[in-house]
Design an enzyme around this catalytic site. Structure first.
Site, PDB file in Angstrom:
ATOM      1  N   LEU A   1      -0.218   5.747  -1.721  1.00 36.64           N
ATOM      2  CA  LEU A   1      -0.895   4.473  -1.956  1.00 36.64           C
ATOM      3  C   LEU A   1      -2.388   4.681  -1.755  1.00 36.64           C
ATOM      4  O   LEU A   1      -2.804   5.259  -0.752  1.00 36.64           O
ATOM      5  CB  LEU A   1      -0.401   3.401  -0.984  1.00 36.64           C
ATOM      6  N   SER A   2      -3.194   4.224  -2.704  1.00 42.47           N
ATOM      7  CA  SER A   2      -4.643   4.280  -2.534  1.00 42.47           C
ATOM      8  C   SER A   2      -5.082   3.246  -1.504  1.00 42.47           C
ATOM      9  O   SER A   2      -4.327   2.339  -1.137  1.00 42.47           O
ATOM     10  CB  SER A   2      -5.349   4.020  -3.870  1.00 42.47           C
ATOM     11  N   ALA A   3      -6.318   3.370  -1.050  1.00 43.25           N
ATOM     12  CA  ALA A   3      -6.871   2.415  -0.086  1.00 43.25           C
ATOM     13  C   ALA A   3      -6.979   1.032  -0.719  1.00 43.25           C
ATOM     14  O   ALA A   3      -7.224   0.907  -1.923  1.00 43.25           O
ATOM     15  CB  ALA A   3      -8.241   2.891   0.383  1.00 43.25           C
TER      16      ALA A   3
END
Length: 358
Positions: free
Chosen positions: A63-65
């Site tokens: 998951l990206s930020a």
């Protein structure tokens, strides 16, 4: 990447921080972020990190930020009815949020390299549809995921209004990505450590704008088969909804509109989800110091203002504590209540509720 905003205690708190930092700027994007709890896409045992502005990776799951997803959602300029392609769709978190904005007549496709991650995304999507309180508040464009390398998409594939690539794109693959985009469409992808928004203004004309400095892992290069050629990946078809599905959409829409009119007639405003109250910091008492012999002795500086502030803080803390002790009433699902009151067979009612269990 990440760390641009303070960590939240829950999903709503995280969204408040992203709004305050101007990463989330439009109401539709805010509603989508609030509707999908980021923590639901974490593995058990890792959820404590879900509301930090940090990327997360476990095996093939990534998951990206939150600040990155916020900028992506804003840069895509999503509208109902558009077609969307997510290159590297991962857990399906972003695709599900996009589906809430596209609505039932959009197209929502994702391609992901790892088959185990596609299965994970499908499980999370099914869980959202079955159990999320948010599902009945939106008209949803359900994502469809396929396994494959996004650099092996068949050359005769259809084009999309909006595209996002979640991996670093090398310059020699930039034109490949652009070909997948319709004229007037928007492509968002990381190129040379810059999250870039590309608008296709004509058949052979483009406008580019850098959004944010980022660091993404590069796209995985495709493998050649025994014949020395690349395997092509077929994207999901752009299917037209059948009559039964259309009827369900319009019945739910009609009931939802009827509920809104009923509430307006009664003067009841639609309530936004309650936000967690931020606790006020208690100010320290100011002391004055006096010399007694050779010693410095602190003396409280009592004043009416100090006493008033202390009393106010105590009253507010007591009020917050008493409110916290009150049992919360479970939220009513008015749409479900309307559906269940219809003079229809139970099987049709179940279909209208998407077989949801609550």
């Amino acid at each position: 990447m990440g760390g641009a905003v303070s960590a939240g205690e829950d999903n709503d708190d995280l969204i408040d921080n992203l709004k305050e930092a101007q990463y989330i700027r439009t109401e539709s994007v805010e509603q989508a972020f609030r509707a999908i709890d980021r923590g639901d896409y974490y593995l058990e045992g890792y959820r404590d990190n879900a509301y930090k502005d940090l990327a997360w990776k476990h095996g093939n799951i990534h998951l990206s930020a939150p600040c990155i997803y916020s900028e992506v959602m804003e840069a895509l300029k999503l509208q109902p009815g558009l077609s969307f392609l997510n290159l590297g769709s991962g857990t399906g978190y972003l695709s599900t949020m996009v589906g809430l904005i596209l609505g039932p007549f959009g197209i929502n496709h994702g391609i992901e390299l790892h088959s185990d991650v596609v299965e994970y995304a499908k499980e999370k999507l099914e869980s959202f549809i079955k159990y999320s309180d948010s599902f009945d508040k939106f008209e949803f464009c359900e994502p469809a995921f396929v396994v494959g390398n996004c650099l092996e998409i068949a050359s005769d594939s259809h084009q999309y209004d909006r595209i996002y690539c979640g991996a670093g794109v090398q310059k020699d693959h930039e034109n490949y990505m652009k070909i997948l985009l319709k004229v007037g469409g928007i492509l968002v992808m990381p190129i040379e450590d810059q999250l870039t928004q590309i608008l296709r203004t004509g058949q052979n004309t483009w406008e580019s704008k850098n959004i944010l400095a980022v660091s993404f892992a590069p796209l995985v290069q495709p493998n050649r088969n025994d014949n020395g050629k690349h395997d092509t990946v077929g994207l999901p078809p752009c299917a037209v909804r059948n009559l039964q599905d259309l009827a369900r959409i319009y019945i739910r829409r009609t009931l939802r509109n009827f509920i809104n009119e009923e509430m307006k007639a009664k003067g009841i405003a639609q309530k936004a989800p309650p936000k967690r109250k931020r606790r006020r910091c208690r100010r320290r008492r100011i002391n004055t110091y006096v010399f007694v012999g050779n010693q410095l002795i602190p003396q409280p500086l009592d004043s009416e203002e100090d006493e008033r502030m202390e009393d106010d803080n105590k009253e507010e803390e007591d009020k917050d504590h008493s409110e916290a002790l009150k049992p919360e009433e479970p939220p009513r699902n008015l749409l479900r209540e309307k559906i269940m009151s219809l003079p229809l067979p139970e099987s049709l009612k179940a279909y209208l509720t998407y077989y949801r269990e609550k």
